[in-house]
Design a protein around this motif. Structure first.
Motif, PDB file in Angstrom:
ATOM      1  N   SER A  82       0.830  -1.201   0.000  1.00  0.00           N
ATOM      2  CA  SER A  82       0.000   0.000   0.000  1.00  0.00           C
ATOM      3  C   SER A  82       0.870   1.259   0.000  1.00  0.00           C
ATOM      4  CB  SER A  82      -0.923  -0.010   1.225  1.00  0.00           C
ATOM      5  OG  SER A  82      -2.003   0.863   1.042  1.00  0.00           O
ATOM      6  N   SER A  83       1.994   1.192   0.723  1.00  0.00           N
ATOM      7  CA  SER A  83       2.925   2.325   0.758  1.00  0.00           C
ATOM      8  C   SER A  83       3.544   2.562  -0.613  1.00  0.00           C
ATOM      9  CB  SER A  83       4.029   2.046   1.793  1.00  0.00           C
ATOM     10  OG  SER A  83       5.018   3.054   1.755  1.00  0.00           O
ATOM     11  N   GLU A  84       3.945   1.486  -1.267  1.00  0.00           N
ATOM     12  CA  GLU A  84       4.585   1.616  -2.589  1.00  0.00           C
ATOM     13  C   GLU A  84       3.610   2.129  -3.646  1.00  0.00           C
ATOM     14  OE1 GLU A  84       6.041  -2.318  -3.244  1.00  0.00           O
ATOM     15  OE2 GLU A  84       7.822  -2.052  -1.962  1.00  0.00           O
ATOM     16  N   ILE A  85       2.365   1.705  -3.565  1.00  0.00           N
ATOM     17  CA  ILE A  85       1.381   2.109  -4.573  1.00  0.00           C
ATOM     18  C   ILE A  85       0.933   3.555  -4.381  1.00  0.00           C
ATOM     19  CG2 ILE A  85      -0.983   1.718  -5.397  1.00  0.00           C
ATOM     20  CD1 ILE A  85      -0.537  -1.274  -4.929  1.00  0.00           C
ATOM     21  N   THR A  86       0.725   3.949  -3.122  1.00  0.00           N
ATOM     22  CA  THR A  86       0.159   5.277  -2.854  1.00  0.00           C
ATOM     23  C   THR A  86       1.203   6.359  -2.590  1.00  0.00           C
ATOM     24  OG1 THR A  86       0.007   4.877  -0.463  1.00  0.00           O
ATOM     25  CG2 THR A  86      -1.880   4.194  -1.839  1.00  0.00           C
ATOM     26  N   GLY A  87       2.430   5.943  -2.259  1.00  0.00           N
ATOM     27  CA  GLY A  87       3.464   6.915  -1.902  1.00  0.00           C
ATOM     28  C   GLY A  87       3.379   7.378  -0.456  1.00  0.00           C
ATOM     29  N   ARG A  88       2.438   6.850   0.300  1.00  0.00           N
ATOM     30  CA  ARG A  88       2.339   7.175   1.731  1.00  0.00           C
ATOM     31  C   ARG A  88       3.425   6.425   2.486  1.00  0.00           C
ATOM     32  NH1 ARG A  88      -3.141   8.719   3.388  1.00  0.00           N
ATOM     33  NH2 ARG A  88      -4.462   8.908   1.532  1.00  0.00           N
ATOM     34  N   ASN A  89       3.945   7.026   3.559  1.00  0.00           N
ATOM     35  CA  ASN A  89       4.905   6.257   4.349  1.00  0.00           C
ATOM     36  C   ASN A  89       4.160   5.269   5.249  1.00  0.00           C
ATOM     37  OD1 ASN A  89       4.453   7.400   7.079  1.00  0.00           O
ATOM     38  ND2 ASN A  89       5.324   9.278   6.211  1.00  0.00           N
ATOM     39  N   LYS A  90       4.870   4.241   5.693  1.00  0.00           N
ATOM     40  CA  LYS A  90       4.229   3.152   6.425  1.00  0.00           C
ATOM     41  C   LYS A  90       3.614   3.617   7.739  1.00  0.00           C
ATOM     42  CE  LYS A  90       7.289  -0.323   4.404  1.00  0.00           C
ATOM     43  NZ  LYS A  90       8.375  -1.306   4.660  1.00  0.00           N
ATOM     44  N   GLU A  91       4.258   4.561   8.408  1.00  0.00           N
ATOM     45  CA  GLU A  91       3.710   5.056   9.678  1.00  0.00           C
ATOM     46  C   GLU A  91       2.379   5.746   9.473  1.00  0.00           C
ATOM     47  OE1 GLU A  91       6.010   7.275  12.383  1.00  0.00           O
ATOM     48  OE2 GLU A  91       7.301   5.576  12.920  1.00  0.00           O
ATOM     49  N   ASP A  92       2.261   6.530   8.405  1.00  0.00           N
ATOM     50  CA  ASP A  92       0.996   7.203   8.124  1.00  0.00           C
ATOM     51  C   ASP A  92      -0.114   6.195   7.831  1.00  0.00           C
ATOM     52  OD1 ASP A  92       2.065   9.666   8.556  1.00  0.00           O
ATOM     53  OD2 ASP A  92       2.194  10.255   6.438  1.00  0.00           O
ATOM     54  N   ILE A  93       0.250   5.086   7.167  1.00  0.00           N
ATOM     55  CA  ILE A  93      -0.742   4.037   6.901  1.00  0.00           C
ATOM     56  C   ILE A  93      -1.189   3.409   8.210  1.00  0.00           C
ATOM     57  CG2 ILE A  93      -1.049   1.737   5.901  1.00  0.00           C
ATOM     58  CD1 ILE A  93       0.719   2.670   3.562  1.00  0.00           C
ATOM     59  N   LYS A  95      -1.087   4.755  11.134  1.00  0.00           N
ATOM     60  CA  LYS A  95      -1.808   5.765  11.917  1.00  0.00           C
ATOM     61  C   LYS A  95      -3.179   6.075  11.332  1.00  0.00           C
ATOM     62  CE  LYS A  95       2.196   8.210  13.864  1.00  0.00           C
ATOM     63  NZ  LYS A  95       2.968   9.469  13.866  1.00  0.00           N
ATOM     64  N   GLY A  96      -3.404   5.659  10.077  1.00  0.00           N
ATOM     65  CA  GLY A  96      -4.693   5.949   9.440  1.00  0.00           C
ATOM     66  C   GLY A  96      -4.878   7.420   9.161  1.00  0.00           C
ATOM     67  N   VAL A  97      -3.789   8.100   8.802  1.00  0.00           N
ATOM     68  CA  VAL A  97      -3.847   9.542   8.547  1.00  0.00           C
ATOM     69  C   VAL A  97      -4.886   9.852   7.474  1.00  0.00           C
ATOM     70  CG1 VAL A  97      -2.556  11.532   7.680  1.00  0.00           C
ATOM     71  CG2 VAL A  97      -1.455   9.918   9.254  1.00  0.00           C
ATOM     72  N   GLY A  98      -5.778  10.786   7.789  1.00  0.00           N
ATOM     73  CA  GLY A  98      -6.830  11.171   6.855  1.00  0.00           C
ATOM     74  C   GLY A  98      -7.901  10.116   6.679  1.00  0.00           C
TER      75      GLY A  98
END
Length: 263
Positions: A82-93, A95-98
């Motif tokens: 999910s991090s690689e596809i979206t560009g979000r860092n793993k911690e944000d994933i 944490k459920g940011v947004g």
């Protein structure tokens, strides 16, 4: 120790909650941590006669032989994918940011990656105490995912595998399992199946359809005993040999099915 779906869900919720706490996530439901990290359902139409909507935890469970370490490995892989596809860092994933949750599509991609190695690990584990097992498994390349019991034995013989000595190793290694189904008397059939083997979906008309799936991790009986138990003069029961979903891609290719295999 034998793990069932409920104990595994509780265990995984605890492990995910630990990760949430470790990275400083403020608000989450400890008892439903899986649903805090993943979307609730996955919708799939490929390979099936009708679109299948499945709980994401149940979907993941079908590929992991009810092994806690496999589920944990799959979760880490899903976060990475999910991090690689979206560009979000793993911690944000984590944490459920947004309000972000890992989608069913990302979980599906993670499972495709996971099962490439998972099937080989399964074979290697059994090979340690049973030299020559991997050579036997190699002969199964190209088998359909699901075969009627008699047809499966016929195909084993065709590739040079003795049915009397070949079926039990395939069962105990986790490569194959049993699918039991009854079209004519679903209510009675549902009543005789143990809860840990029941898999229920809805057909195109919205009717509940129950099938039984047995693998070495959810029953004390072996495959031949199960065949005897559920056949036992009952010609209404349909008994099929199925390959575990973990073997898809490694041993068999994806094929059209009416229902997903496994539990």
């Amino acid at each position: 120790m034998r793990w069932d779906a409920d104990t595994l869900r509780n265990f995984i919720n605890e492990r995910i909650s630990y990760e949430f706490k470790r990275i400083g996530r403020k608000k989450y439901d400890k008892k439903n941590a899986w649903q805090e990290l993943f979307e609730r359902t996955i919708s799939r139409s490929e390979h099936f006669d009708i679109p299948i909507i499945e709980d994401t935890f149940d979907y993941a469970l079908r590929f992991t032989h009810h092994r806690p370490r496999d589920l944990q490995k799959l979760i880490r892989l899903a976060v990475r994918v999910s991090s690689e596809i979206t560009g979000r860092n793993k911690e944000d994933i984590l944490k459920g940011v947004g309000g972000y949750k890992i989608s069913g599509n990302h979980l599906r991609k993670a499972i495709h990656l996971y099962r490439r190695d998972a099937c080989n690990i399964l074979i290697e584990e059994y090979e340690r105490g049973n030299p020559g097992f991997s050579k036997m498994v190699n002969k199964l390349q190209g088998f359909p995912a699901c075969l009627e019991n008699g047809e499966f034995k016929s195909k084993l013989s065709h590739v040079g595998i003795d049915c009397k000595t070949g079926i039990l190793p395939l069962w105990y290694s986790g490569i194959i399992g049993l699918e039991v189904f009854c079209e004519k008397n679903q209510q009675k059939f549902h009543a005789i199946l143990p809860d840990e083997a029941k898999k229920t979906d809805r057909d195109i008309n919205g009717n509940s359809i129950t099938r039984g799936y047995f693998f070495e991790y959810n029953t004390d009986l072996h495959i031949n005993e199960l065949i005897t138990k559920y056949k036992n003069g009952n010609n209404e029961n349909i008994i099929n040999i199925v390959f575990h979903p973990k073997t898809f891609d490694s041993i068999i290719g994806q094929q059209a099915r009416k229902w997903p295999i496994g539990i």
